[in-house]
Design a protein around this motif. Sequence first.
Motif, PDB file in Angstrom:
ATOM      1  N   SER A 203       0.774  -1.251   0.067  1.00 46.55           N
ATOM      2  CA  SER A 203      -0.048   0.092   0.051  1.00 46.55           C
ATOM      3  C   SER A 203       0.933   1.296   0.207  1.00 46.55           C
ATOM      4  N   TYR A 204       2.189   1.052  -0.174  1.00 47.61           N
ATOM      5  CA  TYR A 204       3.147   2.301  -0.136  1.00 47.61           C
ATOM      6  C   TYR A 204       2.621   3.425  -1.149  1.00 47.61           C
ATOM      7  N   ALA A 205       2.567   2.891  -2.315  1.00 46.04           N
ATOM      8  CA  ALA A 205       2.353   3.837  -3.501  1.00 46.04           C
ATOM      9  C   ALA A 205       1.284   4.455  -3.339  1.00 46.04           C
ATOM     10  N   ALA A 215       2.472   5.859   6.407  1.00 42.09           N
ATOM     11  CA  ALA A 215       2.726   4.538   5.450  1.00 42.09           C
ATOM     12  C   ALA A 215       4.229   4.651   4.561  1.00 42.09           C
ATOM     13  N   THR A 216       4.874   5.451   5.248  1.00 40.82           N
ATOM     14  CA  THR A 216       6.299   5.572   4.521  1.00 40.82           C
ATOM     15  C   THR A 216       7.411   4.702   5.629  1.00 40.82           C
ATOM     16  N   SER A 217       8.554   4.401   5.340  1.00 36.95           N
ATOM     17  CA  SER A 217       9.344   3.311   5.964  1.00 36.95           C
ATOM     18  C   SER A 217      10.267   4.260   7.129  1.00 36.95           C
ATOM     19  N   ASN A 218      10.385   5.367   6.816  1.00 36.23           N
ATOM     20  CA  ASN A 218      11.118   6.322   8.020  1.00 36.23           C
ATOM     21  C   ASN A 218      12.522   5.980   8.292  1.00 36.23           C
ATOM     22  N   VAL A 219      12.977   5.459   7.060  1.00 38.61           N
ATOM     23  CA  VAL A 219      14.502   4.881   7.139  1.00 38.61           C
ATOM     24  C   VAL A 219      15.680   6.008   6.837  1.00 38.61           C
ATOM     25  N   SER A 220      15.101   7.299   6.354  1.00 35.33           N
ATOM     26  CA  SER A 220      15.985   8.245   6.018  1.00 35.33           C
ATOM     27  C   SER A 220      17.046   8.543   6.754  1.00 35.33           C
ATOM     28  N   ARG A 248      11.788   2.209  -6.358  1.00 34.31           N
ATOM     29  CA  ARG A 248      11.976   3.286  -7.157  1.00 34.31           C
ATOM     30  C   ARG A 248      12.336   4.755  -6.321  1.00 34.31           C
ATOM     31  N   GLN A 249      11.916   4.744  -5.232  1.00 29.03           N
ATOM     32  CA  GLN A 249      12.404   5.785  -4.193  1.00 29.03           C
ATOM     33  C   GLN A 249      13.719   5.803  -3.850  1.00 29.03           C
ATOM     34  N   LEU A 250      14.025   4.479  -3.583  1.00 29.33           N
ATOM     35  CA  LEU A 250      15.481   4.234  -3.101  1.00 29.33           C
ATOM     36  C   LEU A 250      16.301   4.658  -4.398  1.00 29.33           C
ATOM     37  N   PHE A 252      15.569   6.637  -6.416  1.00 29.82           N
ATOM     38  CA  PHE A 252      15.423   8.262  -6.736  1.00 29.82           C
ATOM     39  C   PHE A 252      16.715   8.727  -5.855  1.00 29.82           C
ATOM     40  N   ARG A 253      16.902   8.184  -4.574  1.00 30.74           N
ATOM     41  CA  ARG A 253      17.930   8.899  -3.762  1.00 30.74           C
ATOM     42  C   ARG A 253      19.367   8.434  -4.410  1.00 30.74           C
ATOM     43  N   ASP A 254      19.610   7.545  -5.174  1.00 24.32           N
ATOM     44  CA  ASP A 254      20.669   7.411  -5.833  1.00 24.32           C
ATOM     45  C   ASP A 254      20.857   8.265  -6.859  1.00 24.32           C
ATOM     46  N   HIS A 311       7.483  15.217   6.926  1.00 23.22           N
ATOM     47  CA  HIS A 311       6.917  14.343   6.168  1.00 23.22           C
ATOM     48  C   HIS A 311       7.318  14.685   4.531  1.00 23.22           C
ATOM     49  N   ASN A 312       7.410  13.956   3.752  1.00 17.49           N
ATOM     50  CA  ASN A 312       8.023  14.121   2.223  1.00 17.49           C
ATOM     51  C   ASN A 312       7.008  15.276   1.677  1.00 17.49           C
ATOM     52  N   ARG A 313       5.710  14.850   1.687  1.00 15.42           N
ATOM     53  CA  ARG A 313       4.848  15.837   1.042  1.00 15.42           C
ATOM     54  C   ARG A 313       4.701  17.225   1.686  1.00 15.42           C
ATOM     55  N   PHE A 342      17.405  15.955  10.684  1.00 15.33           N
ATOM     56  CA  PHE A 342      18.192  14.695  11.101  1.00 15.33           C
ATOM     57  C   PHE A 342      18.566  13.910   9.819  1.00 15.33           C
ATOM     58  N   ASP A 343      17.758  13.890   8.721  1.00 14.74           N
ATOM     59  CA  ASP A 343      18.267  12.951   7.562  1.00 14.74           C
ATOM     60  C   ASP A 343      18.977  13.923   6.588  1.00 14.74           C
ATOM     61  N   PHE A 344      19.323  15.185   6.732  1.00 16.36           N
ATOM     62  CA  PHE A 344      20.052  16.098   5.726  1.00 16.36           C
ATOM     63  C   PHE A 344      21.139  15.396   4.849  1.00 16.36           C
ATOM     64  N   SER A 348      20.290  14.850  -1.616  1.00  9.78           N
ATOM     65  CA  SER A 348      18.782  14.706  -1.668  1.00  9.78           C
ATOM     66  C   SER A 348      18.020  16.295  -1.307  1.00  9.78           C
ATOM     67  N   ASN A 349      18.969  16.978  -0.545  1.00  7.11           N
ATOM     68  CA  ASN A 349      18.228  18.210  -0.193  1.00  7.11           C
ATOM     69  C   ASN A 349      18.220  19.278  -1.298  1.00  7.11           C
ATOM     70  N   ILE A 350      19.534  19.309  -1.586  1.00  7.90           N
ATOM     71  CA  ILE A 350      19.670  20.457  -2.880  1.00  7.90           C
ATOM     72  C   ILE A 350      18.793  20.220  -4.155  1.00  7.90           C
TER      73      ILE A 350
HETATM   74  C1  LIG Z   1      12.573  20.182  -0.175  1.00 13.07           C
HETATM   75  C2  LIG Z   1      12.944  18.769   0.281  1.00 13.07           C
HETATM   76  C3  LIG Z   1      14.032  18.501   0.820  1.00 13.07           C
HETATM   77  C4  LIG Z   1      14.557  17.006   1.133  1.00 13.07           C
HETATM   78  N1  LIG Z   1      15.731  16.814   1.678  1.00 13.07           N
HETATM   79  C5  LIG Z   1      16.105  15.545   2.198  1.00 13.07           C
HETATM   80  C6  LIG Z   1      17.321  15.262   2.793  1.00 13.07           C
HETATM   81  O1  LIG Z   1      18.075  16.215   3.209  1.00 13.07           O
HETATM   82  N2  LIG Z   1      17.592  13.884   2.956  1.00 13.07           N
HETATM   83  C7  LIG Z   1      16.733  13.171   2.637  1.00 13.07           C
HETATM   84  O2  LIG Z   1      17.139  11.806   2.802  1.00 13.07           O
HETATM   85  N3  LIG Z   1      15.706  13.249   2.024  1.00 13.07           N
HETATM   86  C8  LIG Z   1      15.260  14.455   1.643  1.00 13.07           C
HETATM   87  N4  LIG Z   1      13.999  14.995   1.028  1.00 13.07           N
HETATM   88  C9  LIG Z   1      13.325  13.428   0.394  1.00 13.07           C
HETATM   89  C10 LIG Z   1      12.262  12.857   1.380  1.00 13.07           C
HETATM   90  O3  LIG Z   1      11.525  13.882   1.764  1.00 13.07           O
HETATM   91  C11 LIG Z   1      12.857  12.138   2.381  1.00 13.07           C
HETATM   92  O4  LIG Z   1      13.835  11.088   2.003  1.00 13.07           O
HETATM   93  C12 LIG Z   1      11.662  11.310   3.042  1.00 13.07           C
HETATM   94  O5  LIG Z   1      10.877  12.121   3.658  1.00 13.07           O
HETATM   95  C13 LIG Z   1      12.200  10.489   4.141  1.00 13.07           C
HETATM   96  O6  LIG Z   1      10.996   9.681   4.916  1.00 13.07           O
HETATM   97  P1  LIG Z   1      10.990   7.889   4.392  1.00 13.07           P
HETATM   98  O7  LIG Z   1      12.315   7.409   4.992  1.00 13.07           O
HETATM   99  O8  LIG Z   1       9.833   7.605   5.182  1.00 13.07           O
HETATM  100  O9  LIG Z   1      10.681   7.883   2.942  1.00 13.07           O
HETATM  101  P2  LIG Z   1      10.122   6.649   2.057  1.00 13.07           P
HETATM  102  O10 LIG Z   1       9.016   6.911   1.310  1.00 13.07           O
HETATM  103  O11 LIG Z   1       9.842   5.455   2.981  1.00 13.07           O
HETATM  104  O12 LIG Z   1      11.427   6.391   1.007  1.00 13.07           O
HETATM  105  C14 LIG Z   1      12.407   5.445   1.441  1.00 13.07           C
HETATM  106  C15 LIG Z   1      13.672   6.051   1.018  1.00 13.07           C
HETATM  107  O13 LIG Z   1      13.854   6.707  -0.446  1.00 13.07           O
HETATM  108  C16 LIG Z   1      14.552   7.734  -0.468  1.00 13.07           C
HETATM  109  N5  LIG Z   1      13.268   8.876  -0.968  1.00 13.07           N
HETATM  110  C17 LIG Z   1      12.214   8.812  -0.778  1.00 13.07           C
HETATM  111  N6  LIG Z   1      11.487   9.912  -1.494  1.00 13.07           N
HETATM  112  C18 LIG Z   1      12.776  10.534  -1.953  1.00 13.07           C
HETATM  113  C19 LIG Z   1      13.000  11.752  -2.650  1.00 13.07           C
HETATM  114  N7  LIG Z   1      11.762  12.527  -3.058  1.00 13.07           N
HETATM  115  N8  LIG Z   1      14.041  12.254  -2.933  1.00 13.07           N
HETATM  116  C20 LIG Z   1      15.058  11.306  -2.530  1.00 13.07           C
HETATM  117  N9  LIG Z   1      15.123  10.114  -1.803  1.00 13.07           N
HETATM  118  C21 LIG Z   1      13.659   9.698  -1.660  1.00 13.07           C
HETATM  119  C22 LIG Z   1      15.001   8.211   0.990  1.00 13.07           C
HETATM  120  O14 LIG Z   1      16.293   7.713   1.336  1.00 13.07           O
HETATM  121  C23 LIG Z   1      14.039   7.327   1.807  1.00 13.07           C
HETATM  122  O15 LIG Z   1      14.332   7.210   3.251  1.00 13.07           O
HETATM  123  C24 LIG Z   1      13.677  15.882   0.616  1.00 13.07           C
HETATM  124  C25 LIG Z   1      12.566  16.271   0.001  1.00 13.07           C
HETATM  125  C26 LIG Z   1      12.084  17.596  -0.182  1.00 13.07           C
HETATM  126  C27 LIG Z   1      10.783  17.794  -0.926  1.00 13.07           C
END
Ligand SMILES: Cc1cc2nc3c(=O)[nH]c(=O)nc-3n(C[C@H](O)[C@H](O)[C@H](O)COP(=O)(O)OP(=O)(O)OC[C@H]3O[C@@H](n4cnc5c(N)ncnc54)[C@H](O)[C@@H]3O)c2cc1C
Length: 441
Positions: A203-205, A215-220, A248-250, A252-254, A311-313, A342-344, A348-350
């Motif tokens: 149900s993640y998507a 509903a997200t994994s909170n692993v960042s 796909r999201q993992l 994305f981080r790459d 939260h990402n949204r 914390f997850d800076f 990903s941030n830039i």
């Molecule tokens: C303005 C902005 C700034 C952000 N800054 C950071 C940051 O400094 N560090 C960071 O780790 N993420 C950043 N993100 C991406 C994203 O918000 C977080 O990775 C996510 O909220 C982490 O929650 P999660 O582990 O529950 O994600 P999940 O949805 O469970 O995703 C799993 C993992 O996939 C990766 N991922 C998911 N979505 C993204 C995304 N959009 N971009 C890149 N990787 C993603 C992350 O590593 C994440 O932990 C940013 C997004 C935005 C819009």
Amino acid sequence: MRRILWFRRDLRVYDNPLLSLEGEVLPIFIFDKNILDKLPQNDARVTLLFSLVNELKNRLQNMGLDLKIFYSTPKDVFDTLPLENFDEVVASGDYDEYAKERDREISQRIHFRYLNDTYLFKPKEILKKDGTPYLVFTPYYKACLAYIETKGITEEYQRVGQTLYKFNYDVNLSLESMGFEKSKIECDLHLEELDTFFTNIASYAEKRDFINESATSNVSVALRFGVLSIRDLYRRAKESKAGDAYIRQLIFRDFYAYLLFHFPYLAFSNYKGNFNGIANEEKFLRICKAETGVPIVDAGIRELLQTGNMHNRVRMIVASFFTKDLLLPWQWGEAFFAQHLFDFDAASNILSWQWSAGTGIDPQPYFRIFNPYLQSKKFDKDAQYIKKYIPELRDIDAKYIHDESYLLGADITAYPKPIVEHKKAAKIAVESFKYGEYRDV
Ligand SMILES: Cc1cc2nc3c(=O)[nH]c(=O)nc-3n(C[C@H](O)[C@H](O)[C@H](O)COP(=O)(O)OP(=O)(O)OC[C@H]3O[C@@H](n4cnc5c(N)ncnc54)[C@H](O)[C@@H]3O)c2cc1C
């Protein structure tokens, strides 16, 4: 072989390539003064990092190894190590500009080898047929999936018997001795919830954007410090048979780390468009203090300041409001997030801030602007999240919280009116980005 194992963003013993190399080893960790000296005394990340590094030391000691922990600059640490006694230093790749320069400097003194760990792929592994980097995510993603199929790079690294190189250094560091104090903001790495996440991954998507769904994994954060292995997350998602959206999201981080590696100037400059917002300290202070009067934006900023997370949204909504409605430079927002998350993670941030501003490599156009009220109505329908962080709005019906005209007209005790009218601000943003200079409408 005798090696220095330099732990950085890989603070774990499970599935760690550094521990898969036979021979004699000296594991080290450096609290880098070049980075730490710029941080405030109560920086929450330093408190977390300090406990993670000491946990790693305990684990290594339980395996018959150890971790020598330094508080210095990498250059000074490598000056004090008897490098002539070692064949090489190994570390996981780290690709922002400071990290690359730091490693380049050390590599001039001793053979330096990167082991791929922080990301799934090495930045030069995935290139287009003409040898240039991908600029668009979907073809990059497809190439990554094909690469995994053929190269099997997601296998687990097995630990081998290593012997400890005896090195006489016993400085007992504390947060205080490094000039820091224990932060009041605690960080939950959410590791115990991971099994539940993978059980429900199908149900993640569908649910990941809904702020109250958990509903997200909170692993960042765990990924940022390498407490979890990116390969392990990939394997678990793959085993679940319903993890494609997550994989796909993992990836994305790459992709973001890959882009920053190939285009380092993105850390400071736009890829497209030359409009970079208008410096306005007053507006900047209003948003940093969560006083914009736009509930979802203020709730996000308060979450960030109180917990070090968002939260990402909500990050997307806040960054859009910051760069479009307030027309502030994306670099200011990026720096603000960098200070508190914390997850800076630089990449990903830039890249996410550039995406929000519409100035990045991805095809996101400058005229795509989030309406913060429609966003909160959709993703925080009952305003549960907003009310959690803005108790001043607790007694207001959710439908009014998502209604700009109500908020512009109402007098709510201790809560400001919206700083801008969204429709007008969005029009100004579109014209300004289009013409590359401020345009009123
Ligand atoms: C303005 C902005 C700034 C952000 N800054 C950071 C940051 O400094 N560090 C960071 O780790 N993420 C950043 N993100 C991406 C994203 O918000 C977080 O990775 C996510 O909220 C982490 O929650 P999660 O582990 O529950 O994600 P999940 O949805 O469970 O995703 C799993 C993992 O996939 C990766 N991922 C998911 N979505 C993204 C995304 N959009 N971009 C890149 N990787 C993603 C992350 O590593 C994440 O932990 C940013 C997004 C935005 C819009």
